[in-house]
Design a protein around this motif. Structure first.
Motif, PDB file in Angstrom:
ATOM      1  N   GLY A 172       0.781  -1.224   0.000  1.00 35.89           N
ATOM      2  CA  GLY A 172       0.000   0.000   0.000  1.00 35.89           C
ATOM      3  C   GLY A 172       0.815   1.276   0.000  1.00 35.89           C
ATOM      4  O   GLY A 172       0.276   2.357  -0.235  1.00 35.89           O
ATOM      5  N   ARG A 173       2.101   1.170   0.230  1.00 41.67           N
ATOM      6  CA  ARG A 173       2.955   2.357   0.327  1.00 41.67           C
ATOM      7  C   ARG A 173       3.499   2.740  -1.046  1.00 41.67           C
ATOM      8  O   ARG A 173       3.998   1.887  -1.778  1.00 41.67           O
ATOM      9  N   VAL A 174       3.397   4.016  -1.383  1.00 35.89           N
ATOM     10  CA  VAL A 174       3.846   4.496  -2.686  1.00 35.89           C
ATOM     11  C   VAL A 174       5.333   4.841  -2.626  1.00 35.89           C
ATOM     12  O   VAL A 174       5.773   5.551  -1.724  1.00 35.89           O
ATOM     13  N   PHE A 175       6.077   4.336  -3.616  1.00 37.45           N
ATOM     14  CA  PHE A 175       7.507   4.623  -3.711  1.00 37.45           C
ATOM     15  C   PHE A 175       7.797   5.286  -5.051  1.00 37.45           C
ATOM     16  O   PHE A 175       7.329   4.830  -6.095  1.00 37.45           O
ATOM     17  N   SER A 176       8.590   6.349  -5.009  1.00 37.48           N
ATOM     18  CA  SER A 176       9.018   6.993  -6.246  1.00 37.48           C
ATOM     19  C   SER A 176      10.029   6.104  -6.960  1.00 37.48           C
ATOM     20  O   SER A 176      10.575   5.165  -6.375  1.00 37.48           O
ATOM     21  N   ARG A 177      10.300   6.402  -8.210  1.00 41.90           N
ATOM     22  CA  ARG A 177      11.305   5.641  -8.958  1.00 41.90           C
ATOM     23  C   ARG A 177      12.669   5.731  -8.283  1.00 41.90           C
ATOM     24  O   ARG A 177      13.392   4.747  -8.195  1.00 41.90           O
ATOM     25  N   GLN A 178      13.021   6.914  -7.807  1.00 43.27           N
ATOM     26  CA  GLN A 178      14.307   7.089  -7.144  1.00 43.27           C
ATOM     27  C   GLN A 178      14.387   6.254  -5.876  1.00 43.27           C
ATOM     28  O   GLN A 178      15.412   5.627  -5.590  1.00 43.27           O
ATOM     29  N   GLN A 179      13.322   6.224  -5.104  1.00 44.17           N
ATOM     30  CA  GLN A 179      13.307   5.420  -3.882  1.00 44.17           C
ATOM     31  C   GLN A 179      13.437   3.936  -4.193  1.00 44.17           C
ATOM     32  O   GLN A 179      14.142   3.202  -3.500  1.00 44.17           O
ATOM     33  N   LEU A 180      12.772   3.488  -5.248  1.00 44.76           N
ATOM     34  CA  LEU A 180      12.870   2.080  -5.637  1.00 44.76           C
ATOM     35  C   LEU A 180      14.279   1.741  -6.108  1.00 44.76           C
ATOM     36  O   LEU A 180      14.801   0.666  -5.789  1.00 44.76           O
ATOM     37  N   LEU A 181      14.895   2.648  -6.835  1.00 43.38           N
ATOM     38  CA  LEU A 181      16.285   2.425  -7.258  1.00 43.38           C
ATOM     39  C   LEU A 181      17.186   2.217  -6.049  1.00 43.38           C
ATOM     40  O   LEU A 181      17.994   1.289  -6.004  1.00 43.38           O
TER      41      LEU A 181
END
Length: 232
Positions: A172-181
């Motif tokens: 349920g938590r949203v992660f930005s592309r940078q955070q996922l990287l």
């Protein structure tokens, strides 16, 4: 096993060095700061699994850092352990009422702190300590490195597996592309942001191979989340 990320907020350098040493030996990635304002910024940037937070720090106090984190949706349930030289009962109660999950008084054993951290993670975020994660019909066996959806095997590449595991540990938590990287790729500084989109697409295809609904939510201008709650 994927390392857990710890944010240590402690302005006593010698104590911070000691805590860092013991947590790194226990398999944590440790990010440090002695400043309350910087701690709030780092929480947004690195999305730690756990915070060890000293009450008396530079800038805003640890108790105020804890209060502000509890007011924000993304960090409202973030595990927090307070460190303090204040051992009075009223202070302990105040720390816990502000939202700390545990409270440890100085001086303390670093090994005890690591053990208390593990206990908090098992209680607050059990998926991190589990050998099996189950969410929205998706089952991940961490020991066998296998994934199933609705009982059917799913074949994933190494990156898709790490990506799915990160989502399963934070449903349920949203992660930005940078955070996922930064969370999923070992050497994120060498990877372009669009690479995340490619692997999200591959993960979607694998999870939907047997015709199930899409549980990966795209949040425009924000990023991605694993969210079975949005599936009708």
């Amino acid at each position: 096993m994927q390392k857990k990320d710890l944010l240590l907020v402690e302005d006593d350098r010698a104590l911070a060095d000691l805590i860092t040493y013991h947590f790194e030996r226990a398999g944590y990635n440790v990010t440090r700061t002695g400043d309350g304002e910087e701690a709030l910024i780092l929480c947004e940037e690195i999305n730690p699994d756990l915070i060890v937070l000293d009450w008396m720090i530079e800038g805003i106090s640890g108790i105020e850092v804890c209060r502000r984190l509890r007011r924000k949706g993304p960090t409202a349930n973030l595990p927090i352990i307070m460190l303090t030289a204040r051992g009075e009962e009223d202070d302990r109660i105040r720390g816990l009422e502000t939202g700390a999950d545990d409270y440890i008084t100085k001086p303390f054993s670093p090994k005890e702190l690591v053990a208390r951290a593990s206990a908090v993670l098992r209680r607050v975020r059990p998926a991190i300590a589990a050998e099996n994660i189950d969410y929205g019909g998706i089952e991940m066996d961490l020991a066998a490195h296998r994934v199933k959806r609705d009982g059917k095997s799913i074949q994933l590449g190494p990156t898709e597996y790490r990506l799915l595991r990160h989502f399963l540990e934070n449903p349920g938590r949203v992660f930005s592309r940078q955070q996922l990287l930064e969370k999923v790729w070992p050497h994120s500084e060498d990877i372009e942001l669009r690479t995340v989109d490619v692997h999200i697409r591959r993960l979607r295809m694998a999870l939907n191979e047997h015709g199930g609904p899409d549980v990966i939510r795209t949040v425009r201008s924000a990023g991605y989340a694993l969210d079975a709650e949005t599936v009708s």
